[in-house]
Design an enzyme around this catalytic site. Structure first.
Site, PDB file in Angstrom:
ATOM      1  N   SER A   1       0.843  -1.212   0.000  1.00  0.00           N
ATOM      2  CA  SER A   1       0.000   0.000   0.000  1.00  0.00           C
ATOM      3  C   SER A   1       0.872   1.254   0.000  1.00  0.00           C
ATOM      4  O   SER A   1       0.616   2.209  -0.740  1.00  0.00           O
ATOM      5  CB  SER A   1      -0.884   0.020   1.248  1.00  0.00           C
ATOM      6  OG  SER A   1      -1.784  -1.046   1.234  1.00  0.00           O
TER       7      SER A   1
ATOM      8  N   ASP B   1      -7.028  -8.277   4.202  1.00  0.00           N
ATOM      9  CA  ASP B   1      -6.256  -9.177   3.327  1.00  0.00           C
ATOM     10  C   ASP B   1      -5.741 -10.414   4.071  1.00  0.00           C
ATOM     11  O   ASP B   1      -5.047 -11.241   3.478  1.00  0.00           O
ATOM     12  CB  ASP B   1      -5.068  -8.423   2.714  1.00  0.00           C
ATOM     13  CG  ASP B   1      -5.529  -7.338   1.749  1.00  0.00           C
ATOM     14  OD1 ASP B   1      -6.626  -7.484   1.167  1.00  0.00           O
ATOM     15  OD2 ASP B   1      -4.804  -6.341   1.581  1.00  0.00           O
TER      16      ASP B   1
ATOM     17  N   GLY C   1      -5.729  -4.047  -8.048  1.00  0.00           N
ATOM     18  CA  GLY C   1      -6.864  -3.147  -7.812  1.00  0.00           C
ATOM     19  C   GLY C   1      -6.414  -1.840  -7.191  1.00  0.00           C
ATOM     20  O   GLY C   1      -6.939  -0.765  -7.515  1.00  0.00           O
TER      21      GLY C   1
HETATM   22  C1  S3P Z   1      -5.602  -1.451  -0.142  1.00  0.00           C
HETATM   23  C2  S3P Z   1      -6.871  -1.484   0.336  1.00  0.00           C
HETATM   24  C3  S3P Z   1      -7.665  -2.717   0.506  1.00  0.00           C
HETATM   25  C4  S3P Z   1      -6.807  -3.972   0.411  1.00  0.00           C
HETATM   26  C5  S3P Z   1      -5.808  -3.887  -0.699  1.00  0.00           C
HETATM   27  C6  S3P Z   1      -4.882  -2.702  -0.504  1.00  0.00           C
HETATM   28  C7  S3P Z   1      -4.911  -0.145  -0.282  1.00  0.00           C
HETATM   29  O1  S3P Z   1      -8.664  -2.750  -0.492  1.00  0.00           O
HETATM   30  O2  S3P Z   1      -7.602  -5.114   0.244  1.00  0.00           O
HETATM   31  O3  S3P Z   1      -5.021  -5.053  -0.765  1.00  0.00           O
HETATM   32  O4  S3P Z   1      -3.679  -0.119  -0.415  1.00  0.00           O
HETATM   33  O5  S3P Z   1      -5.605   0.870  -0.259  1.00  0.00           O
HETATM   34  P1  S3P Z   1     -10.085  -1.995  -0.249  1.00  0.00           P
HETATM   35  O6  S3P Z   1      -9.774  -0.590   0.020  1.00  0.00           O
HETATM   36  O7  S3P Z   1     -10.860  -2.153  -1.525  1.00  0.00           O
HETATM   37  O8  S3P Z   1     -10.711  -2.732   0.898  1.00  0.00           O
END
Ligand code: S3P
Length: 445
Positions: free
Chosen positions: A29, A328, A101
Protein backbone atom coordinates in the site's frame (compact mmCIF):
# COMPACT_ATOMS: atom_id res chain seq x y z
CA UNK A 1 -5.43 -14.54 -19.43
CA UNK A 2 -7.07 -16.44 -16.58
CA UNK A 3 -3.90 -18.10 -15.31
CA UNK A 4 -0.20 -18.14 -16.20
CA UNK A 5 0.76 -19.34 -19.67
CA UNK A 6 2.86 -22.07 -18.03
CA UNK A 7 1.60 -22.67 -14.50
CA UNK A 8 4.23 -23.71 -11.91
CA UNK A 9 2.70 -25.98 -9.28
CA UNK A 10 4.40 -26.42 -5.89
CA UNK A 11 3.90 -28.70 -2.89
CA UNK A 12 4.50 -27.78 0.78
CA UNK A 13 5.55 -30.51 3.23
CA UNK A 14 5.49 -30.79 7.01
CA UNK A 15 8.83 -29.45 8.24
CA UNK A 16 10.97 -29.07 11.35
CA UNK A 17 10.94 -25.86 13.45
CA UNK A 18 11.15 -22.57 11.52
CA UNK A 19 13.95 -20.40 12.90
CA UNK A 20 15.82 -17.23 11.95
CA UNK A 21 15.34 -13.54 11.25
CA UNK A 22 14.05 -12.13 7.95
CA UNK A 23 12.69 -8.88 6.53
CA UNK A 24 9.64 -9.38 4.34
CA UNK A 25 9.34 -6.94 1.38
CA UNK A 26 8.18 -3.35 1.64
CA UNK A 27 4.53 -2.56 2.25
CA UNK A 28 2.48 -2.73 -0.94
CA UNK A 29 0.00 0.00 0.00
CA UNK A 30 2.76 2.44 0.94
CA UNK A 31 4.84 1.57 -2.13
CA UNK A 32 1.97 2.41 -4.54
CA UNK A 33 1.27 5.66 -2.70
CA UNK A 34 4.93 6.76 -2.60
CA UNK A 35 5.18 6.45 -6.40
CA UNK A 36 1.86 8.22 -7.03
CA UNK A 37 2.43 11.07 -4.57
CA UNK A 38 6.01 11.42 -5.79
CA UNK A 39 4.64 11.80 -9.33
CA UNK A 40 2.09 14.41 -8.16
CA UNK A 41 4.76 16.46 -6.35
CA UNK A 42 7.21 19.03 -7.54
CA UNK A 43 10.86 18.02 -7.02
CA UNK A 44 12.58 14.80 -6.07
CA UNK A 45 11.16 11.94 -3.99
CA UNK A 46 13.60 9.29 -2.72
CA UNK A 47 11.98 5.99 -1.76
CA UNK A 48 13.84 3.28 0.15
CA UNK A 49 12.55 -0.23 0.74
CA UNK A 50 10.09 -0.12 -2.19
CA UNK A 51 8.27 -3.38 -2.87
CA UNK A 52 9.58 -4.48 -6.27
CA UNK A 53 6.60 -6.76 -6.89
CA UNK A 54 4.63 -6.81 -10.16
CA UNK A 55 1.72 -4.76 -8.78
CA UNK A 56 3.94 -1.85 -7.73
CA UNK A 57 6.09 -2.04 -10.87
CA UNK A 58 2.89 -1.62 -12.92
CA UNK A 59 2.08 1.53 -10.94
CA UNK A 60 5.61 2.82 -11.64
CA UNK A 61 5.08 2.16 -15.37
CA UNK A 62 1.77 4.02 -15.33
CA UNK A 63 3.36 7.03 -13.60
CA UNK A 64 6.06 7.09 -16.31
CA UNK A 65 3.39 6.88 -19.02
CA UNK A 66 1.76 9.92 -17.39
CA UNK A 67 5.00 11.92 -17.56
CA UNK A 68 6.83 11.39 -14.25
CA UNK A 69 10.48 10.35 -14.26
CA UNK A 70 10.95 7.20 -12.15
CA UNK A 71 14.25 5.32 -11.81
CA UNK A 72 15.68 2.60 -9.59
CA UNK A 73 18.86 3.87 -7.88
CA UNK A 74 19.92 0.86 -5.78
CA UNK A 75 18.54 -2.14 -3.88
CA UNK A 76 14.85 -1.31 -3.40
CA UNK A 77 15.77 2.42 -3.71
CA UNK A 78 13.90 4.52 -6.27
CA UNK A 79 13.85 8.17 -7.27
CA UNK A 80 10.79 9.99 -8.60
CA UNK A 81 10.77 13.41 -10.29
CA UNK A 82 7.16 14.52 -10.24
CA UNK A 83 5.09 16.66 -12.59
CA UNK A 84 3.00 18.39 -9.90
CA UNK A 85 -0.76 18.32 -9.30
CA UNK A 86 -2.67 18.57 -12.59
CA UNK A 87 0.55 18.05 -14.56
CA UNK A 88 0.02 14.57 -16.02
CA UNK A 89 0.51 14.15 -19.77
CA UNK A 90 -1.98 12.10 -21.80
CA UNK A 91 -0.65 8.50 -22.07
CA UNK A 92 -0.04 7.13 -25.58
CA UNK A 93 -1.17 3.60 -24.70
CA UNK A 94 -3.63 1.96 -22.25
CA UNK A 95 -2.37 1.87 -18.64
CA UNK A 96 -2.07 -1.82 -17.68
CA UNK A 97 -2.31 -2.50 -13.94
CA UNK A 98 -1.98 -6.28 -14.23
CA UNK A 99 -3.45 -7.88 -11.10
CA UNK A 100 -3.60 -4.72 -8.96
CA UNK A 101 -6.86 -3.15 -7.81
CA UNK A 102 -4.99 -0.68 -5.62
CA UNK A 103 -2.73 0.64 -8.38
CA UNK A 104 -5.63 0.92 -10.80
CA UNK A 105 -8.13 2.61 -8.47
CA UNK A 106 -5.65 5.07 -6.95
CA UNK A 107 -4.35 6.14 -10.35
CA UNK A 108 -7.97 6.60 -11.52
CA UNK A 109 -8.32 9.14 -8.70
CA UNK A 110 -5.07 10.89 -9.61
CA UNK A 111 -6.06 11.08 -13.31
CA UNK A 112 -9.62 12.28 -12.49
CA UNK A 113 -8.21 15.65 -11.44
CA UNK A 114 -6.30 16.22 -14.72
CA UNK A 115 -7.74 17.28 -18.09
CA UNK A 116 -6.48 14.16 -19.91
CA UNK A 117 -8.00 10.90 -21.15
CA UNK A 118 -6.54 7.51 -20.25
CA UNK A 119 -7.57 3.89 -20.84
CA UNK A 120 -7.30 1.63 -17.77
CA UNK A 121 -6.85 -2.12 -18.13
CA UNK A 122 -5.64 -5.18 -16.25
CA UNK A 123 -5.49 -8.99 -16.25
CA UNK A 124 -8.52 -11.32 -16.17
CA UNK A 125 -8.76 -11.09 -12.37
CA UNK A 126 -8.73 -7.27 -12.37
CA UNK A 127 -11.13 -7.15 -15.35
CA UNK A 128 -13.66 -9.05 -13.25
CA UNK A 129 -13.55 -6.63 -10.28
CA UNK A 130 -16.07 -3.80 -9.71
CA UNK A 131 -14.89 -0.28 -10.55
CA UNK A 132 -18.26 1.52 -10.17
CA UNK A 133 -17.47 2.10 -6.49
CA UNK A 134 -14.61 4.40 -7.56
CA UNK A 135 -16.17 5.81 -10.75
CA UNK A 136 -19.28 7.08 -8.90
CA UNK A 137 -17.48 9.64 -6.69
CA UNK A 138 -14.99 10.55 -9.44
CA UNK A 139 -17.91 11.35 -11.79
CA UNK A 140 -19.41 13.56 -9.06
CA UNK A 141 -16.10 15.44 -9.08
CA UNK A 142 -16.36 16.02 -12.85
CA UNK A 143 -14.59 13.03 -14.43
CA UNK A 144 -16.27 11.24 -17.34
CA UNK A 145 -15.99 7.51 -17.82
CA UNK A 146 -16.87 4.88 -20.39
CA UNK A 147 -16.76 1.34 -19.10
CA UNK A 148 -17.84 -2.08 -20.26
CA UNK A 149 -21.19 -2.81 -18.61
CA UNK A 150 -23.10 -1.53 -15.59
CA UNK A 151 -20.62 -2.47 -12.90
CA UNK A 152 -17.92 -0.48 -14.71
CA UNK A 153 -15.45 -3.28 -15.45
CA UNK A 154 -12.09 -2.79 -17.17
CA UNK A 155 -11.07 -1.92 -19.79
CA UNK A 156 -12.45 1.58 -19.28
CA UNK A 157 -11.73 5.09 -20.48
CA UNK A 158 -11.53 7.92 -17.97
CA UNK A 159 -11.42 11.61 -18.91
CA UNK A 160 -10.32 13.79 -16.02
CA UNK A 161 -12.10 17.02 -15.09
CA UNK A 162 -10.77 20.36 -16.36
CA UNK A 163 -12.34 22.00 -13.29
CA UNK A 164 -12.64 19.29 -10.60
CA UNK A 165 -15.28 19.88 -7.94
CA UNK A 166 -14.61 19.20 -4.24
CA UNK A 167 -17.25 16.86 -2.77
CA UNK A 168 -18.31 15.42 0.55
CA UNK A 169 -18.45 11.67 0.09
CA UNK A 170 -19.65 8.93 2.42
CA UNK A 171 -17.98 5.69 1.27
CA UNK A 172 -20.53 2.87 0.81
CA UNK A 173 -18.06 0.26 2.16
CA UNK A 174 -14.90 0.60 4.26
CA UNK A 175 -12.37 0.86 1.45
CA UNK A 176 -9.06 2.68 1.48
CA UNK A 177 -9.04 2.44 -2.30
CA UNK A 178 -12.29 4.42 -2.68
CA UNK A 179 -11.22 6.93 -0.02
CA UNK A 180 -7.78 7.38 -1.60
CA UNK A 181 -9.17 7.82 -5.13
CA UNK A 182 -11.44 10.64 -3.91
CA UNK A 183 -8.61 12.32 -1.96
CA UNK A 184 -6.18 12.10 -4.90
CA UNK A 185 -8.78 13.67 -7.22
CA UNK A 186 -9.49 16.25 -4.49
CA UNK A 187 -5.88 17.45 -4.66
CA UNK A 188 -6.77 19.25 -7.91
CA UNK A 189 -10.12 20.64 -6.70
CA UNK A 190 -10.38 24.12 -5.15
CA UNK A 191 -11.80 23.99 -1.59
CA UNK A 192 -12.28 21.11 0.80
CA UNK A 193 -12.85 17.49 -0.24
CA UNK A 194 -14.34 15.44 2.58
CA UNK A 195 -14.52 11.66 2.90
CA UNK A 196 -16.60 10.07 5.67
CA UNK A 197 -16.08 6.42 6.56
CA UNK A 198 -18.38 4.46 8.86
CA UNK A 199 -15.54 2.06 9.60
CA UNK A 200 -12.00 3.44 9.35
CA UNK A 201 -9.86 1.90 6.61
CA UNK A 202 -6.04 2.06 6.37
CA UNK A 203 -4.89 5.69 6.55
CA UNK A 204 -1.61 5.58 4.59
CA UNK A 205 -2.85 8.09 1.99
CA UNK A 206 -3.71 10.62 4.71
CA UNK A 207 -0.38 10.15 6.53
CA UNK A 208 1.62 10.37 3.33
CA UNK A 209 -0.27 13.40 1.98
CA UNK A 210 0.62 15.20 5.21
CA UNK A 211 4.25 14.10 4.81
CA UNK A 212 4.31 15.60 1.27
CA UNK A 213 2.92 18.92 2.56
CA UNK A 214 -0.88 18.73 2.14
CA UNK A 215 -3.31 20.21 4.66
CA UNK A 216 -5.37 17.17 5.69
CA UNK A 217 -7.24 16.58 8.92
CA UNK A 218 -8.73 13.32 10.16
CA UNK A 219 -11.22 13.20 13.06
CA UNK A 220 -13.29 10.46 14.66
CA UNK A 221 -16.79 9.91 13.26
CA UNK A 222 -19.10 7.64 15.27
CA UNK A 223 -17.78 4.61 17.17
CA UNK A 224 -15.52 3.19 14.42
CA UNK A 225 -15.42 5.80 11.65
CA UNK A 226 -13.37 8.77 10.44
CA UNK A 227 -14.01 12.10 8.70
CA UNK A 228 -11.14 13.23 6.51
CA UNK A 229 -10.92 16.79 5.19
CA UNK A 230 -8.37 17.70 2.51
CA UNK A 231 -7.73 21.28 1.40
CA UNK A 232 -7.34 21.23 -2.37
CA UNK A 233 -4.60 22.71 -4.56
CA UNK A 234 -1.74 22.31 -2.06
CA UNK A 235 1.93 22.63 -3.05
CA UNK A 236 3.09 19.02 -2.79
CA UNK A 237 6.86 18.86 -2.53
CA UNK A 238 8.99 15.75 -3.09
CA UNK A 239 9.87 13.93 0.13
CA UNK A 240 11.86 10.95 1.39
CA UNK A 241 9.81 7.82 2.07
CA UNK A 242 11.07 4.83 4.05
CA UNK A 243 8.79 1.88 3.28
CA UNK A 244 8.37 -0.44 6.29
CA UNK A 245 7.95 -4.20 5.84
CA UNK A 246 4.44 -5.25 4.82
CA UNK A 247 2.34 -6.69 7.68
CA UNK A 248 0.11 -8.43 5.10
CA UNK A 249 3.18 -10.28 3.76
CA UNK A 250 4.55 -10.84 7.29
CA UNK A 251 1.23 -12.60 8.03
CA UNK A 252 2.41 -15.73 6.15
CA UNK A 253 5.65 -16.42 8.08
CA UNK A 254 3.86 -15.33 11.28
CA UNK A 255 1.13 -17.96 10.91
CA UNK A 256 3.72 -20.52 9.77
CA UNK A 257 5.77 -19.74 12.91
CA UNK A 258 2.72 -20.30 15.12
CA UNK A 259 1.62 -23.63 13.60
CA UNK A 260 4.97 -25.36 12.95
CA UNK A 261 5.98 -26.97 16.23
CA UNK A 262 9.09 -25.58 17.95
CA UNK A 263 9.36 -22.50 15.68
CA UNK A 264 10.91 -19.23 16.85
CA UNK A 265 11.30 -16.49 14.22
CA UNK A 266 11.86 -12.72 14.08
CA UNK A 267 10.56 -10.40 11.37
CA UNK A 268 12.19 -6.99 11.18
CA UNK A 269 10.70 -3.51 10.53
CA UNK A 270 7.09 -4.71 10.25
CA UNK A 271 4.61 -1.85 9.97
CA UNK A 272 2.31 -1.81 13.02
CA UNK A 273 -0.19 0.88 12.00
CA UNK A 274 -3.27 -0.07 14.10
CA UNK A 275 -5.45 0.07 10.98
CA UNK A 276 -3.43 -2.89 9.61
CA UNK A 277 -2.84 -5.11 12.62
CA UNK A 278 -6.21 -6.78 13.21
CA UNK A 279 -4.56 -10.15 12.45
CA UNK A 280 -2.02 -9.68 15.27
CA UNK A 281 -4.85 -8.87 17.72
CA UNK A 282 -6.81 -11.93 16.58
CA UNK A 283 -3.86 -14.33 16.71
CA UNK A 284 -3.02 -13.10 20.22
CA UNK A 285 -6.68 -13.70 21.25
CA UNK A 286 -6.20 -17.24 19.93
CA UNK A 287 -3.21 -17.73 22.24
CA UNK A 288 -0.47 -16.96 19.70
CA UNK A 289 2.87 -15.72 21.03
CA UNK A 290 3.55 -12.54 19.01
CA UNK A 291 5.80 -9.94 20.63
CA UNK A 292 6.53 -6.45 19.31
CA UNK A 293 10.07 -5.25 20.07
CA UNK A 294 12.04 -2.08 19.35
CA UNK A 295 9.00 -0.03 18.28
CA UNK A 296 9.73 3.16 16.30
CA UNK A 297 8.09 5.24 13.58
CA UNK A 298 8.85 7.07 10.33
CA UNK A 299 6.62 9.69 8.64
CA UNK A 300 3.77 8.75 10.98
CA UNK A 301 3.97 4.99 10.24
CA UNK A 302 4.85 2.85 13.29
CA UNK A 303 6.96 -0.30 12.94
CA UNK A 304 8.56 -2.96 15.15
CA UNK A 305 10.41 -6.26 15.19
CA UNK A 306 7.95 -9.12 15.53
CA UNK A 307 8.99 -12.26 17.41
CA UNK A 308 6.76 -15.31 16.87
CA UNK A 309 6.94 -18.56 18.80
CA UNK A 310 4.97 -21.73 17.98
CA UNK A 311 1.79 -21.77 20.09
CA UNK A 312 -1.26 -23.88 20.89
CA UNK A 313 -4.14 -21.93 19.32
CA UNK A 314 -7.84 -21.87 20.28
CA UNK A 315 -10.89 -20.84 18.25
CA UNK A 316 -12.24 -17.29 18.66
CA UNK A 317 -14.94 -15.01 17.29
CA UNK A 318 -13.65 -12.13 15.13
CA UNK A 319 -16.03 -9.12 15.16
CA UNK A 320 -17.10 -7.50 11.86
CA UNK A 321 -15.70 -4.08 12.82
CA UNK A 322 -12.21 -5.58 12.83
CA UNK A 323 -12.47 -6.54 9.14
CA UNK A 324 -10.98 -3.34 7.61
CA UNK A 325 -7.82 -3.72 9.72
CA UNK A 326 -7.17 -7.26 8.47
CA UNK A 327 -9.10 -7.46 5.21
CA UNK A 328 -6.26 -9.18 3.33
CA UNK A 329 -5.43 -11.57 6.17
CA UNK A 330 -8.56 -13.75 6.49
CA UNK A 331 -7.19 -16.46 4.20
CA UNK A 332 -4.15 -17.06 6.36
CA UNK A 333 -6.21 -16.58 9.54
CA UNK A 334 -8.44 -19.40 8.29
CA UNK A 335 -5.29 -21.54 8.06
CA UNK A 336 -4.40 -20.70 11.69
CA UNK A 337 -8.02 -21.42 12.69
CA UNK A 338 -7.80 -24.87 11.05
CA UNK A 339 -4.89 -25.78 13.37
CA UNK A 340 -6.61 -24.32 16.47
CA UNK A 341 -8.73 -26.27 18.95
CA UNK A 342 -12.36 -25.17 18.63
CA UNK A 343 -14.51 -23.07 16.34
CA UNK A 344 -13.41 -19.73 14.83
CA UNK A 345 -16.18 -17.46 13.54
CA UNK A 346 -15.10 -14.59 11.29
CA UNK A 347 -17.91 -12.09 10.83
CA UNK A 348 -18.74 -9.49 8.18
CA UNK A 349 -16.57 -10.70 5.28
CA UNK A 350 -18.68 -9.47 2.31
CA UNK A 351 -15.73 -7.47 0.88
CA UNK A 352 -13.72 -10.70 0.46
CA UNK A 353 -15.98 -11.57 -2.46
CA UNK A 354 -14.53 -8.76 -4.63
CA UNK A 355 -10.79 -9.15 -4.07
CA UNK A 356 -8.26 -10.70 -6.51
CA UNK A 357 -10.65 -13.69 -6.40
CA UNK A 358 -13.84 -14.48 -4.46
CA UNK A 359 -11.78 -15.10 -1.34
CA UNK A 360 -14.72 -16.25 0.76
CA UNK A 361 -15.46 -19.14 -1.61
CA UNK A 362 -11.75 -19.78 -2.28
CA UNK A 363 -10.89 -19.97 1.44
CA UNK A 364 -13.69 -22.44 2.10
CA UNK A 365 -12.56 -24.55 -0.90
CA UNK A 366 -8.90 -24.49 0.25
CA UNK A 367 -9.86 -25.74 3.72
CA UNK A 368 -12.37 -28.36 2.51
CA UNK A 369 -10.00 -29.96 0.05
CA UNK A 370 -7.54 -30.38 2.95
CA UNK A 371 -10.05 -32.07 5.24
CA UNK A 372 -11.09 -29.08 7.38
CA UNK A 373 -14.77 -28.55 8.21
CA UNK A 374 -15.82 -25.06 7.12
CA UNK A 375 -19.06 -23.22 6.43
CA UNK A 376 -20.05 -19.92 4.84
CA UNK A 377 -23.11 -18.48 6.60
CA UNK A 378 -24.16 -15.22 4.93
CA UNK A 379 -21.07 -13.02 5.20
CA UNK A 380 -19.50 -15.12 7.96
CA UNK A 381 -16.90 -17.86 7.73
CA UNK A 382 -16.97 -20.63 10.33
CA UNK A 383 -13.96 -22.93 10.70
CA UNK A 384 -13.99 -26.05 12.93
CA UNK A 385 -10.46 -26.36 14.30
CA UNK A 386 -9.37 -29.85 15.39
CA UNK A 387 -5.79 -29.06 16.41
CA UNK A 388 -4.37 -30.64 13.24
CA UNK A 389 -5.09 -30.60 9.49
CA UNK A 390 -5.22 -33.77 7.34
CA UNK A 391 -3.91 -31.95 4.20
CA UNK A 392 -3.35 -33.86 0.96
CA UNK A 393 -5.35 -31.31 -1.08
CA UNK A 394 -4.72 -29.68 -4.45
CA UNK A 395 -5.58 -25.97 -4.17
CA UNK A 396 -6.75 -23.80 -7.08
CA UNK A 397 -5.20 -20.35 -6.63
CA UNK A 398 -7.51 -18.37 -9.01
CA UNK A 399 -4.79 -15.78 -9.94
CA UNK A 400 -4.67 -14.82 -6.25
CA UNK A 401 -1.28 -14.47 -4.54
CA UNK A 402 -2.72 -14.72 -1.04
CA UNK A 403 -4.48 -18.06 -1.72
CA UNK A 404 -1.18 -19.44 -3.04
CA UNK A 405 0.84 -18.36 0.03
CA UNK A 406 -1.87 -19.39 2.54
CA UNK A 407 -2.13 -22.90 1.08
CA UNK A 408 1.66 -23.34 1.12
CA UNK A 409 1.75 -22.24 4.79
CA UNK A 410 -0.95 -24.79 5.58
CA UNK A 411 1.15 -27.58 4.03
CA UNK A 412 4.11 -26.82 6.35
CA UNK A 413 2.21 -28.28 9.31
CA UNK A 414 -0.49 -30.55 7.85
CA UNK A 415 -0.40 -34.37 8.08
CA UNK A 416 -0.04 -34.79 4.29
CA UNK A 417 1.49 -32.26 1.82
CA UNK A 418 -0.58 -29.47 0.28
CA UNK A 419 -0.13 -28.69 -3.42
CA UNK A 420 -1.05 -25.51 -5.30
CA UNK A 421 -1.72 -25.23 -9.05
CA UNK A 422 0.45 -22.13 -9.67
CA UNK A 423 3.01 -20.03 -7.80
CA UNK A 424 3.13 -17.30 -10.49
CA UNK A 425 0.91 -14.69 -8.82
CA UNK A 426 2.99 -14.68 -5.62
CA UNK A 427 5.29 -12.31 -7.57
CA UNK A 428 2.62 -9.58 -7.43
CA UNK A 429 3.30 -8.91 -3.75
CA UNK A 430 6.07 -11.15 -2.32
CA UNK A 431 8.55 -12.16 -5.06
CA UNK A 432 10.98 -13.87 -2.63
CA UNK A 433 8.34 -15.74 -0.62
CA UNK A 434 9.51 -19.24 -1.49
CA UNK A 435 13.25 -18.62 -0.93
CA UNK A 436 12.62 -16.59 2.25
CA UNK A 437 10.41 -19.34 3.72
CA UNK A 438 13.02 -21.95 2.75
CA UNK A 439 15.68 -19.89 4.56
CA UNK A 440 13.55 -20.26 7.72
CA UNK A 441 13.33 -24.06 7.22
CA UNK A 442 10.21 -24.49 5.08
CA UNK A 443 10.09 -27.51 2.74
CA UNK A 444 8.66 -27.10 -0.74
CA UNK A 445 9.09 -29.34 -3.80
C1 S3P B 1 -5.60 -1.45 -0.14
C2 S3P B 1 -6.87 -1.48 0.34
C3 S3P B 1 -7.67 -2.72 0.51
C4 S3P B 1 -6.81 -3.97 0.41
C5 S3P B 1 -5.81 -3.89 -0.70
C6 S3P B 1 -4.88 -2.70 -0.50
C7 S3P B 1 -4.91 -0.15 -0.28
O1 S3P B 1 -8.66 -2.75 -0.49
O2 S3P B 1 -7.60 -5.11 0.24
O3 S3P B 1 -5.02 -5.05 -0.76
O4 S3P B 1 -3.68 -0.12 -0.42
O5 S3P B 1 -5.60 0.87 -0.26
P1 S3P B 1 -10.08 -2.00 -0.25
O6 S3P B 1 -9.77 -0.59 0.02
O7 S3P B 1 -10.86 -2.15 -1.52
O8 S3P B 1 -10.71 -2.73 0.90
Amino acid sequence: MTHSAQPSPLEAHACGPLTGKVRVPGDKSISHRALILGALSVGKTCISGLLEGEDVLNTAKSMRALGAQIDPTGDFAWEVHGVGIGGFAEPQKPLDFGNSGTGCRLVMGAVAGCPITAVFDGDASLRSRPMRRVLDPLELMGARTQASGEAGRLPLTLSGARYPVPITYRTPVASAQIKSAVLLAGLAAPGITTVIEQDASRDHTELMLKHFGADIVSTKEGPHGRRIELTGEPELHGADVVVPADPSSAAFPIVAGLIVEGSNIVLSDVMTNPLRTGLFTTLRDMGGSIEELEARSDAGEPMAQIRVRASKLRGVEVPPERAPSMIDEYLVLAVAASFAEGTTIMRGLHELRVKESDRLAATAAMLRVNGVKVEIAGDDLIVEGKGHVPGGGFVATHMDHRIAMSALVMGLASDKPVKIDDTAFIATSFPDFISMMRSLGAEFS
